[in-house]
Design a protein around this motif. Structure first.
Motif, mmCIF file in Angstrom:
data_model
loop_
_atom_site.group_PDB
_atom_site.id
_atom_site.type_symbol
_atom_site.label_atom_id
_atom_site.label_comp_id
_atom_site.label_asym_id
_atom_site.label_seq_id
_atom_site.Cartn_x
_atom_site.Cartn_y
_atom_site.Cartn_z
ATOM 1 N N LYS A 43 0.708 -1.431 0.050
ATOM 2 C CA LYS A 43 0.133 -0.440 0.453
ATOM 3 C C LYS A 43 1.092 1.844 0.229
ATOM 4 N N LEU A 44 -0.016 2.215 -0.924
ATOM 5 C CA LEU A 44 0.946 3.677 -0.646
ATOM 6 C C LEU A 44 -0.065 4.461 -0.301
ATOM 7 N N SER A 45 0.467 5.287 0.931
ATOM 8 C CA SER A 45 -0.880 5.832 2.006
ATOM 9 C C SER A 45 -0.155 7.708 1.672
ATOM 10 N N THR A 46 -0.759 8.875 1.623
ATOM 11 C CA THR A 46 -0.131 10.485 2.465
ATOM 12 C C THR A 46 0.191 10.796 3.532
ATOM 13 N N ASP A 47 -0.322 9.726 4.602
ATOM 14 C CA ASP A 47 -0.656 9.105 5.905
ATOM 15 C C ASP A 47 0.037 8.714 6.520
ATOM 16 N N ARG A 48 -0.119 8.701 7.645
ATOM 17 C CA ARG A 48 0.441 7.405 8.181
ATOM 18 C C ARG A 48 0.104 6.531 8.808
ATOM 19 N N ASP A 49 -1.532 6.496 8.312
ATOM 20 C CA ASP A 49 -2.416 5.398 8.428
ATOM 21 C C ASP A 49 -2.861 4.648 7.654
ATOM 22 N N ILE A 50 -2.485 3.332 7.775
ATOM 23 C CA ILE A 50 -1.759 2.485 6.307
ATOM 24 C C ILE A 50 -4.060 1.961 6.599
ATOM 25 N N ARG A 51 -5.165 1.368 5.810
ATOM 26 C CA ARG A 51 -6.058 1.055 5.762
ATOM 27 C C ARG A 51 -6.261 0.452 3.799
ATOM 28 N N THR A 52 -7.359 -0.592 4.096
ATOM 29 C CA THR A 52 -7.280 -1.477 2.585
ATOM 30 C C THR A 52 -8.217 -0.169 1.699
ATOM 31 N N SER A 53 -8.185 0.799 2.243
ATOM 32 C CA SER A 53 -8.488 0.768 1.062
ATOM 33 C C SER A 53 -7.098 2.909 0.774
ATOM 34 N N ASP A 54 -6.679 3.027 0.845
ATOM 35 C CA ASP A 54 -4.772 2.769 0.352
ATOM 36 C C ASP A 54 -4.855 2.530 -1.113
ATOM 37 N N THR A 55 -3.802 2.773 -1.940
ATOM 38 C CA THR A 55 -3.561 2.989 -3.281
ATOM 39 C C THR A 55 -2.407 1.581 -3.205
ATOM 40 N N THR A 56 -2.683 0.941 -3.781
ATOM 41 C CA THR A 56 -2.434 -0.458 -3.741
ATOM 42 C C THR A 56 -0.943 0.014 -4.273
ATOM 43 N N LEU A 57 0.034 -0.918 -4.605
ATOM 44 C CA LEU A 57 0.747 -0.802 -5.282
ATOM 45 C C LEU A 57 1.395 -1.781 -6.107
ATOM 46 N N ASP A 58 0.895 -2.920 -5.226
ATOM 47 C CA ASP A 58 1.570 -4.083 -6.015
ATOM 48 C C ASP A 58 1.156 -5.123 -5.285
ATOM 49 N N THR A 59 0.593 -6.555 -6.021
ATOM 50 C CA THR A 59 0.400 -7.312 -4.726
ATOM 51 C C THR A 59 0.919 -8.897 -4.963
ATOM 52 N N ASP A 60 1.379 -9.857 -3.569
ATOM 53 C CA ASP A 60 2.022 -10.525 -3.998
ATOM 54 C C ASP A 60 1.092 -12.246 -3.243
ATOM 55 N N TYR A 61 1.378 -13.750 -3.361
ATOM 56 C CA TYR A 61 0.492 -14.344 -3.123
ATOM 57 C C TYR A 61 0.789 -14.984 -1.922
ATOM 58 N N VAL A 62 -0.214 -15.523 -0.957
ATOM 59 C CA VAL A 62 0.327 -15.393 0.256
ATOM 60 C C VAL A 62 -0.032 -17.275 0.606
ATOM 61 N N SER A 63 0.527 -18.114 1.048
ATOM 62 C CA SER A 63 0.451 -19.398 0.624
ATOM 63 C C SER A 63 -0.400 -20.251 2.111
ATOM 64 N N ASP A 64 -0.419 -21.326 2.478
ATOM 65 C CA ASP A 64 -1.678 -20.997 3.575
ATOM 66 C C ASP A 64 -0.966 -21.209 4.535
ATOM 67 N N LEU A 65 -1.294 -20.867 5.993
ATOM 68 C CA LEU A 65 -0.571 -20.853 6.768
ATOM 69 C C LEU A 65 -1.449 -21.599 8.145
ATOM 70 N N ASP A 66 -0.492 -22.185 8.803
ATOM 71 C CA ASP A 66 -0.808 -23.379 9.866
ATOM 72 C C ASP A 66 -0.910 -21.575 11.035
ATOM 73 N N ALA A 67 -1.137 -22.629 11.940
ATOM 74 C CA ALA A 67 -1.615 -21.772 13.314
ATOM 75 C C ALA A 67 -0.477 -21.174 13.313
ATOM 76 N N ASN A 68 0.505 -19.984 13.644
ATOM 77 C CA ASN A 68 1.688 -19.767 14.815
ATOM 78 C C ASN A 68 2.621 -19.046 13.826
ATOM 79 N N ARG A 69 2.503 -19.969 11.752
ATOM 80 C CA ARG A 69 2.877 -19.492 11.442
ATOM 81 C C ARG A 69 3.232 -18.408 10.483
ATOM 82 N N THR A 70 4.413 -18.380 10.036
ATOM 83 C CA THR A 70 5.081 -17.021 9.369
ATOM 84 C C THR A 70 5.462 -17.395 8.083
ATOM 85 N N GLY A 71 5.220 -16.972 6.862
ATOM 86 C CA GLY A 71 5.001 -16.254 5.323
ATOM 87 C C GLY A 71 6.211 -15.088 5.122
#
Length: 465
Positions: A126-154
């Motif tokens: 995301k790209l924002s003109t202020d410090r608060d990041i929201r889902t409505s802010d401009t999307t610069l690009d996207t990335d695929y996130v695979s399945d995550l079990d509990a307490n796992r990271t990607g």
């Protein structure tokens, strides 16, 4: 009234837990009515039976069959919810100042901090003109996130572009919510990383000092000539290597759509530097034209409307027909009074004053009784000549015998006509006057000798004078 029942065994009775109920209208004998109702399953997992009981009516003959058979259902435990968050946001090399449109890479970690598994999803940068990041802010690009079990990271990363407008921005990432997620208010990492976007240093190419070598502005059709021009980078950034195109226009405005005559490679130019270029081109068909040059635009150039030079006018004319033209430019005799039958020498020079080479020919030494020398006059001698180039001269000298009759004569030289000669009325020279005279009479004289030959004796020498 019909009541919908929930039982822990297959037998449905009026004592079982009522899930819902509804009214049933009066029914004639042997008539039936189909009903339905929306109910909620129990909050405790287990095996249950669903059924229905109709309330007894007045004068009913049999009330033991007022409940249906049970229908077994299984209630499963509610799944444990996932909870996705974004952390560890960073930029490659920790760089936070960028030029407009510059590419840079964002790194982030998506973690499932919930107790249930998370299905695959998408991370939005995301790209924002202020410090608060929201889902409505401009999307610069996207990335695929695979399945995550509990307490796992990607660990994710993506290359994005800085905005096209200068200013201060914040970049971050938001992960899209998944099914049954316990909380979606923490799916964006806020605040993001502050970046500064600046105007890049940009090149700006122009073409100047256009000229034609030797300043020649009139050419024959098909003539080759050299165009010279200077390409300058008057911008603030370095210009990549490019091409310079030499153009031909029918008007004074040179643009990229004009006919291309030739091109030339222009090496990379630092800000403020220039390069002198030249190209060899050929004149088109007869007419009036303008010659110019356009430099091809380079990446990130600040202004491309000034990439063509002003036009330089030229005139193209039809090439004249090519013909040799032989003339005699010089005639001289070594003596002007010559005894009849005596010898004298004639020096001469023949020139090809035409615009084409000549074939081989012959020079005729002529004598005339008047001042005009023509090919019909008497020939005293000849001299062969090879072909002569344009403007070439041939000097010759020949000894010849004078006429045998005493009198005034005129001597000259005529050169024989060659192939395709443009003019033949100038093939004879002007004349040089000579006098043919009687040879002098020999005189015999006798002189005494100074040598003594003895007493009473004298010697004499005879001498022709």
């Amino acid at each position: 009234t019909i009541s919908y029942k929930l039982s822990t065994d297959p037998s449905i009775t009026t004592r079982d837990n009522t899930l819902a109920s509804e009214s049933v209208y009066a029914l004639d004998a042997r008539r039936n009515l189909r009903t339905n109702e929306y109910v909620y399953v129990p909050s405790v997992a287990g095996t249950y039976w669903l059924g229905a009981c109709v309330k007894v009516v007045s004068s009913e003959s049999n009330t033991r069959n007022n409940c249906s058979q049970g229908k077994q259902v299984t209630v499963k435990a509610k799944p444990k919810p996932p909870d996705l968050v974004v952390s560890n946001l960073s930029l490659r090399d920790n760089k936070t100042r960028f030029k407009t449109g510059e590419r840079f890479r964002i790194y982030a970690t998506v973690k499932n901090q919930g107790s249930g598994n998370a299905s695959s999803t998408t991370l939005e940068y995301k790209l924002s003109t202020d410090r608060d990041i929201r889902t409505s802010d401009t999307t610069l690009d996207t990335d695929y996130v695979s399945d995550l079990d509990a307490n796992r990271t990607g660990n994710e990363n993506q290359s994005v572009s800085a905005p096209s407008r200068t200013g201060t921005y914040w970049v971050s990432a938001c992960v899209r919510s998944v099914s049954n997620e316990s909380s979606t208010s923490n799916n964006c990492l806020s605040p993001g990383i502050q970046i500064t976007v600046e105007q890049p240093r940009q090149p700006d190419l122009i073409v100047s000092n256009l000229s034609i070598r030797d300043n020649k502005t009139e050419h024959y059709e098909g003539d080759g000539f050299r165009i010279e021009a200077t390409v300058k980078n008057q911008g603030t950034g370095t210009a990549d290597s490019t091409k310079l195109y030499y153009k031909l226009s029918t008007n004074s405005i040179i643009d990229t759509n004009d006919k291309q005559l030739e091109d030339d490679t222009v090496n990379a130019l630092y800000a403020g530097s220039s390069a002198n270029e030249s190209g060899y081109v050929y004149a088109p068909s007869a007419g009036t034209y303008w010659i110019g040059a356009c430099v091809n635009a380079v990446s990130n150039e600040s202004n491309t409307s000034n990439n063509c030079s002003p036009g330089k006018q030229i005139r193209v004319i039809k090439r004249p027909e090519l013909h040799p033209d032989m003339v005699v430019t010089f005639v001289k005799v070594n003596q002007t009074e010559i005894p009849k039958g005596g010898y004298f020498t004639v020096d001469t020079t023949v020139k090809n004053q035409g615009n084409a080479n000549s074939t081989s020919t012959t020079a005729y030494y002529k004598v005339s009784s008047d001042q005009t020398i023509t090919m019909s006059d008497q020939t005293l001698d000849t001299d062969g000549m090879g072909g002569q180039g344009i403007g070439a001269t041939k000097s010759m000298s020949e000894s010849m015998k004078a006429p045998t009759s005493v009198g005034r004569y005129w001597v000259g030289v005529c050169v024989q006509q060659v192939k395709k000669e443009i003019a033949t009325n100038n093939n004879c020279s002007t004349s040089v006057e000579i006098k043919v005279i009687e040879p002098p009479t020999p005189k015999m004289v006798v002189t005494p000798s100074s040598q003594n030959c003895g007493l009473g004796c004298s010697k004499y020498h005879s001498l022709f004078q």
